[in-house]
Design an enzyme around this catalytic site. Structure first.
Site, mmCIF file in Angstrom:
data_model
loop_
_atom_site.group_PDB
_atom_site.id
_atom_site.type_symbol
_atom_site.label_atom_id
_atom_site.label_comp_id
_atom_site.label_asym_id
_atom_site.label_seq_id
_atom_site.Cartn_x
_atom_site.Cartn_y
_atom_site.Cartn_z
ATOM 1 N N LYS A 137 -18.652 -73.779 60.851
ATOM 2 C CA LYS A 137 -19.548 -74.932 60.954
ATOM 3 C C LYS A 137 -20.873 -74.543 60.304
ATOM 4 O O LYS A 137 -21.645 -73.768 60.860
ATOM 5 C CB LYS A 137 -19.800 -75.314 62.417
ATOM 6 C CG LYS A 137 -20.553 -76.628 62.521
ATOM 7 C CD LYS A 137 -21.410 -76.761 63.759
ATOM 8 C CE LYS A 137 -22.739 -76.106 63.648
ATOM 9 N NZ LYS A 137 -23.627 -76.599 62.568
ATOM 10 N N GLU A 156 -26.274 -62.877 65.707
ATOM 11 C CA GLU A 156 -27.413 -62.409 64.917
ATOM 12 C C GLU A 156 -28.519 -63.433 65.166
ATOM 13 O O GLU A 156 -28.479 -64.535 64.636
ATOM 14 C CB GLU A 156 -26.995 -62.314 63.454
ATOM 15 C CG GLU A 156 -27.840 -61.327 62.680
ATOM 16 C CD GLU A 156 -29.067 -61.985 62.127
ATOM 17 O OE1 GLU A 156 -30.093 -61.966 62.844
ATOM 18 O OE2 GLU A 156 -29.019 -62.515 61.029
ATOM 19 N N CYS A 196 -34.920 -64.254 59.306
ATOM 20 C CA CYS A 196 -35.034 -63.631 60.628
ATOM 21 C C CYS A 196 -35.554 -62.212 60.529
ATOM 22 O O CYS A 196 -35.912 -61.610 61.533
ATOM 23 C CB CYS A 196 -33.705 -63.686 61.362
ATOM 24 S SG CYS A 196 -32.377 -63.100 60.349
ATOM 25 N N GLU A 207 -41.222 -66.154 66.969
ATOM 26 C CA GLU A 207 -40.927 -66.075 65.545
ATOM 27 C C GLU A 207 -41.551 -67.306 64.878
ATOM 28 O O GLU A 207 -41.248 -68.437 65.253
ATOM 29 C CB GLU A 207 -39.397 -66.099 65.423
ATOM 30 C CG GLU A 207 -38.846 -65.786 64.087
ATOM 31 C CD GLU A 207 -37.312 -65.731 64.120
ATOM 32 O OE1 GLU A 207 -36.678 -66.412 64.959
ATOM 33 O OE2 GLU A 207 -36.753 -65.016 63.283
#
Ligand code: ADP
Length: 488
Positions: free
Chosen positions: A182, A260, A294, A391
């Protein structure tokens, strides 16, 4: 709007299930938006639970034949896929820039990076060695063999629309698993182009399936994948919040997971660093993909004796960065992905300024408007600000001041995340001390770039579970079977 591709057949708007291009039930479609212009590129099938179940069934039916091929035969097929990607690299890069926004040069880099996983794992699949264990019993032989785990699900993010798929799908296929993928709702076109090329490479029907869907159907597709007992493993790249949810949803079926997740990378500049090199490292690590990776440096810690001069050197380089539409020559920073991303960037800056930080460069929307934000440097940033904890995922470099090595290690480790960490130093004792003291899955010394196909990518703490790429990346798709032969 015409799509600027040499090979028009790479542009697909249906899902890819069991080797067939398929519409969503009730012909549901949703728009894929170019973040640089706000315009719709094309409408794409908006699939849901029922199409996902069809894809899972196809992957399950394809699995026995695929796992029965030799690793060498699978490698030959994967290498054909790799070759097709290389041939169409230019078009794939254009599609990435079109739906994701990154500068074309970076998109080309992503195609090369993404393709490298296919080439690497095609070979590495041949080395799924078992072992013979010296037996404690005289009449026995003990063996282990490695076997593919089964049907896998891959849920991927929009920031690397091609590489995050190949980094999961290549090891899965090389190991003998089949996959239902997906892709992120913002970037299905690159995923579907990969499926066109997989089809051309004669990857058999059902081995690699793509179920695109809009945000409104994401939860049901995710739930269907997690709850299916047929899916033995889920590999996810995305936010920690979604990773946590997928983990919960996968608990009833005890799925193997690779996650992750988010990062909050510290980037430390010590007083013995080569400051010019450290500036280049920040440019590469912080501003790549407009800060939307990331592993982007999120907290830049600079030792007080070099703080001022480092800030000036960095400012001089950041002021030169060109912001614009990714397909235009010389552009280094494209748009952010959507208005939520822009809001977060603005909120982090507002919070930092309210706490006493100052804008050294940028700080505002770019004159192009839309989702274009100026590359920014903030000084006098402190650990209590949001930007230190969350983040940012935008082109903001916050500079923190520190005095001692011990202090900065404590600051760097004061995070629930532990994905990448960077530091610049020349003293070998310091290099080794800091590299071992930092809580991160990946430590990059004296460079701003760390990822490639041969090295294990992944995080500790709430940045995730498992590794991608490298020998370890293949293990994620293999089970160990222990066989004991008695009565010899
Ligand atoms: P981001 O905030 O960067 O978009 P997300 O974690 O939301 O990161 O998205 C990463 C991937 O996870 C995308 O493919 C997205 O569609 C998917 N995703 C988001 N929410 C869910 C969910 N509830 N179930 C399954 N997948 C999800």
């Amino acid at each position: 709007m015409p799509i600027p591709l040499h090979e028009k057949s790479l542009l697909r708007n249906q899902g890819y299930i069991n080797g067939q291009w398929q519409d969503a039930d009730e012909q549901r479609v949703y728009p894929v938006i170019n973040p640089a212009t706000g315009q719709t590129i094309t409408m794409v099938a908006d699939m849901g639970a029922s199409e996902t179940k069809t894809a899972i069934k196809a992957a399950d039916q394809a699995w026995p034949a695929w796992r029965s091929l030799t690793a060498k035969d699978r490698a030959a097929i994967l290498k054909r896929w790799f070759e097709r990607i290389k041939i169409h690299a230019e078009d794939l890069a254009r599609l990435i820039t079109l739906e994701q926004g990154k500068p074309l040069a970076e998109a080309k880099g992503e195609v090369g990076y993404g393709a490298s996983f296919i080439e690497w794992f095609a070979e590495e699949g041949k080395r799924a060695y078992g072992s013979v264990i010296p037996s404690p019993l005289a009449d026995r032989m003990l063996l282990t063999i490695k076997q593919p785990i089964g049907v896998c699900a891959a849920i991927t993010p929009w920031n690397f629309p091609l590489a995050m798929i190949t980094r999961k799908v290549a090891p899965a296929l090389a190991a003998g698993c089949t996959v239902v993928c997906k892709p992120a709702e913002a970037t299905p076109l690159t995923a579907l182009a990969l499926a066109v090329l997989a089809d051309q490479a004669d990857i058999p029907p059902g081995v690699f399936n793509i179920v695109p869907c809009d945000a409104s159907h994401v939860p049901e597709v995710g739930q269907t994948l997690c709850e299916s007992p047929v899916i033995r493993k889920l590999s996810f790249t995305g936010s920690t919040a979604v990773g946590r949810r997928l983990m919960q949803q996968s608990a009833p079926t005890i799925k193997k997971l690779s996650l992750e997740l988010g990062g909050n990378a510290p980037f430390i500049v010590f007083d013995d660093a080569d400051l010019d090199a450290a500036v280049e490292g920040v440019l590469a690590s912080k501003y790549r993909n407009a800060g939307q990776t990331c592993v982007c440096a999120n907290r830049i810690y600079v030792q007080d004796t070099v703080y001022q001069v480092f800030a000036e050197k960095l400012a001089a380089r950041v002021q030169e960065m060109t912001v614009g539409i990714g397909t235009e020559p010389g552009v280094m920073i494209g748009p952010l992905i959507n208005s939520a991303a822009l809001n977060k960037v603005q909120a982090h800056i507002a919070d930092a300024l309210a706490g006493g930080a100052k804008v050294l460069v940028g700080g505002t929307l770019h004159q192009l408007g839309g989702l274009f934000f100026k590359p920014t440097i903030l000084t006098d940033v402190s650990q209590s600000m949001r930007i230190a904890r969350e983040e940012t995922f935008g082109p903001i470099a916050p500079l923190f001041r520190f005095h001692t090595e011990e202090e900065v290690i404590t600051m760097a480790n004061a995070s629930e995340f532990g994905l990448a960490a960077y530091f610049y130093a020349r003293d070998i004792g310091r290099v080794l001390r800091v590299a071992s003291a930092i809580e991160a899955g990946m430590v990059c010394v004296n460079s701003g770039l760390l990822s490639n196909e041969v090295a294990p990518f992944g995080g500790v703490k709430q940045s995730g579970i498992g590794r991608e790429g490298a020998r370890e990346g293949l293990e994620e798709y293999l089970e160990i079977k222990y066989v004991t032969l008695a009565g010899l």
